[in-house]
Design a protein around this motif. Structure first.
Motif, short mmCIF file in Angstrom:
data_model
loop_
_atom_site.label_atom_id
_atom_site.label_comp_id
_atom_site.label_asym_id
_atom_site.label_seq_id
_atom_site.Cartn_x
_atom_site.Cartn_y
_atom_site.Cartn_z
N LEU A 158 51.72 -6.39 7.77
CA LEU A 158 50.93 -5.57 6.75
C LEU A 158 49.51 -5.39 7.12
O LEU A 158 48.84 -6.40 7.73
CB LEU A 158 50.93 -6.04 5.32
N SER A 159 48.83 -4.26 6.93
CA SER A 159 47.25 -4.20 6.94
C SER A 159 46.99 -4.92 5.61
O SER A 159 47.52 -5.18 4.62
CB SER A 159 46.91 -2.72 6.67
N LYS A 160 45.58 -5.42 5.82
CA LYS A 160 44.89 -6.00 4.64
C LYS A 160 45.03 -5.36 3.11
O LYS A 160 45.27 -5.82 2.20
CB LYS A 160 43.33 -6.30 5.10
N GLU A 161 44.75 -3.85 3.50
CA GLU A 161 44.90 -3.09 2.19
C GLU A 161 46.31 -3.17 1.72
O GLU A 161 46.56 -2.97 0.45
CB GLU A 161 44.57 -1.55 2.48
N ASP A 162 47.39 -2.97 2.71
CA ASP A 162 48.60 -3.09 1.96
C ASP A 162 48.94 -4.47 1.47
O ASP A 162 49.81 -4.21 0.43
CB ASP A 162 49.49 -2.83 3.46
N PHE A 163 48.60 -5.33 2.08
CA PHE A 163 48.80 -6.59 1.36
C PHE A 163 48.05 -6.71 -0.14
O PHE A 163 48.83 -7.27 -1.04
CB PHE A 163 48.12 -8.00 2.12
N ARG A 203 58.79 -2.20 1.88
CA ARG A 203 57.77 -1.29 2.92
C ARG A 203 58.06 -1.35 4.30
O ARG A 203 58.04 -0.26 4.91
CB ARG A 203 56.38 -1.96 2.48
N LEU A 204 58.66 -2.54 4.77
CA LEU A 204 58.90 -2.55 6.10
C LEU A 204 60.31 -1.80 6.59
O LEU A 204 60.38 -1.17 7.56
CB LEU A 204 58.53 -4.03 6.64
N PRO A 246 67.44 -3.06 2.71
CA PRO A 246 68.03 -4.42 3.27
C PRO A 246 66.81 -5.21 3.51
O PRO A 246 66.72 -6.80 3.55
CB PRO A 246 68.53 -3.82 4.63
N GLY A 247 65.70 -4.70 3.69
CA GLY A 247 64.35 -5.57 4.15
C GLY A 247 64.01 -6.59 3.00
O GLY A 247 63.76 -7.61 2.90
#
Lengths: 172, 177
Positions: free
Chosen positions: B38-43, B68-69, B73-74
Motif C-alpha cells: 500500500l502507499s502511505k496514503e492508502d494505509f 483493495r489488493l 479472496p484477498g
C-alpha cells in the motif's frame, strides 16, 4: 442449542461494538455472565487477563476464549470468532467508503458514540468490582497499586499482570 | 505462491508478533504493508475506515487491505491470517488453563491477577475521557451509560442503538434550524 445462541450473541457484539477490546468486555460481560450466566465473574475476569497477555488482537482472544469456555469445545471457539468478525466483514466489503463518510456526515453520532464507549468501559470495570474479584483487603490494595502503576507510572498491562500474579502467589 | 496466500502470512506475522492488539499493531502493519503493498496514503485511508466500522480494528484493517489488493479472496485470506495465530495460541492456553485451573499455585496467582485486571480496565476510562474532551456538560452521558449497564444490566447493544438514534435526532434538529 448453545452453538446457535453463541453465534448470534457474537454476531450482535461484532455489529454493535464500536469501542475496541475494552468496550467489548462490557458487551461480553452483559451477555455471557449477566444474561446467559454461562460463566462466573471470576472465570470471566481470568479470560480477560489471559486475553491481554497473549499475542494478537484482544477482540479475537476474547471471542475465542469465551466461545471455548462457554461451549467447552473448539467448535464453539471457532464459531464465536467467526461471528464476531462477520458483521464488519460484510459491512466493509459492501460499503467501506460509505461507513467512513458517515463520520463527516454525522459528526454528532460519532461524538455520542465516543462518550458511550467511555461509559461502557466504566461499566465493565464496575461490574467486575465484586466479592469474587476482591476477596479481602489485600486484593483491594493490590488493585489500587495496579491502578496507580498503569495510570501514573504508565506501566504496560503485561508488566502489571505478571507482577500482580507474583504478588498473588506470595500473598495467598 | 499466489499473492493472496502471501498476504495471509504477512497478516499472520502481524498477529503473532503484536501484544495488545489494536493500536499496538499499527506500527508493525505500517512496516509490513507500506511501500510493498500500500502507499502511505492508502494505509492511512485503510486505518481510518477500519476505525469507523464496528468489530475488531486489526481484522478490519486486514479485510480492507486484502480487498483493495485482491478483492474478496484477498480480504478473506488477510482476515484469516490476522486471526489465526491468536486463535491457536489462546486455544492452547485455554486447554492448559482448564487442566491446571485447580492447581493451588494457579489459584493463588489468579487471586492476585483479578484485582489488577479491574484496574487495567479502569485506567482507559480516565485516559479516554481526557482525549475525548469530556466536560461537565457531557460527562452525564458517560455516567448514565455506566450506571445503566452496571446497575440495571441493560444491554450495551440497546445503549449503542439509542445513542445513534438520539444523535441522529439532534443532528436533524440542528440542520432544520
Amino acid at each position: 442449542m448453545i452453538y446457535i445462541k453463541l453465534f448470534f450473541t457474537f454476531l450482535k457484539i461484532g455489529l454493535f461494538n464500536f469501542g475496541g477490546g475494552y468496550a467489548m468486555i462490557s458487551f461480553l460481560q452483559n451477555e455471557v455472565v449477566y444474561k446467559q450466566a454461562w460463566l462466573s465473574t471470576a472465570e470471566f475476569t481470568d479470560i480477560v487477563a489471559i486475553s491481554q497477555v497473549t499475542p494478537g488482537p484482544v477482540g479475537i482472544n476474547l471471542a475465542t476464549y469465551t466461545g471455548y469456555a462457554t461451549s467447552g469445545s473448539v467448535w464453539g471457539a471457532a464459531l464465536a470468532t467467526l461471528a464476531v468478525c462477520l458483521p464488519s466483514f460484510i459491512l466493509l466489503i459492501l460499503a467501506g467508503k460509505y461507513v467512513f463518510s458517515t463520520r463527516e456526515k454525522y459528526p454528532v453520532v460519532w461524538r455520542a458514540l465516543r462518550l458511550v464507549v467511555i461509559g461502557l468501559i466504566a461499566s465493565a470495570a464496575l461490574t467486575l468490582c465484586n466479592a469474587e474479584n476482591f476477596i479481602d483487603y489485600k486484593s483491594v490494595l493490590l488493585g489500587a497499586a495496579a491502578f496507580l502503576a498503569v495510570w501514573k507510572l504508565k506501566r504496560g498491562p503485561i508488566f502489571v499482570l505478571v507482577m500482580s500474579g507474583l504478588l498473588g502467589f506470595l500473598l495467598y | 505462491m499466489k499473492n493472496f496466500t502471501k498476504l495471509f502470512f504477512i497478516f499472520a506475522k502481524i498477529g503473532l508478533f503484536t501484544l495488545g492488539g489494536g493500536y499496538a499493531m499499527l506500527p508493525l502493519m505500517e512496516k509490513e504493508l507500506v511501500g510493498t503493498y500500500l502507499s502511505k496514503e492508502d494505509f492511512l485511508d485503510v486505518t481510518a475506515v477500519a476505525q469507523s466500522a464496528p468489530g475488531i480494528m486489526a481484522i478490519n484493517v486486514a479485510i480492507l487491505t486484502g480487498q483493495r489488493l485482491y478483492g474478496v479472496p484477498g480480504a478473506v485470506s488477510a482476515a484469516c491470517g490476522a486471526a489465526l495465530p491468536s486463535f491457536v495460541i489462546i486455544l492452547a492456553v485455554a486447554l492448559f488453563f482448564r487442566k491446571f485451573a485447580e492447581n493451588p499455585v494457579v489459584v493463588s496467582v489468579f487471586k492476585g491477577i483479578r484485582p489488577a485486571v479491574v484496574a487495567l480496565i479502569m485506567v482507559p476510562v480516565f485516559n479516554l475521557a481526557k482525549s475525548a474532551g469530556v466536560t461537565f456538560k457531557t460527562v452525564w452521558l458517560c455516567i448514565a451509560v455506566a450506571l445503566a449497564v452496571w446497575l440495571l444490566g441493560i444491554s450495551p447493544v440497546y445503549i449503542v442503538l439509542l445513542a445513534v438514534l438520539g444523535a441522529l435526532l439532534i443532528d436533524k434538529k440542528e440542520r432544520a434550524k
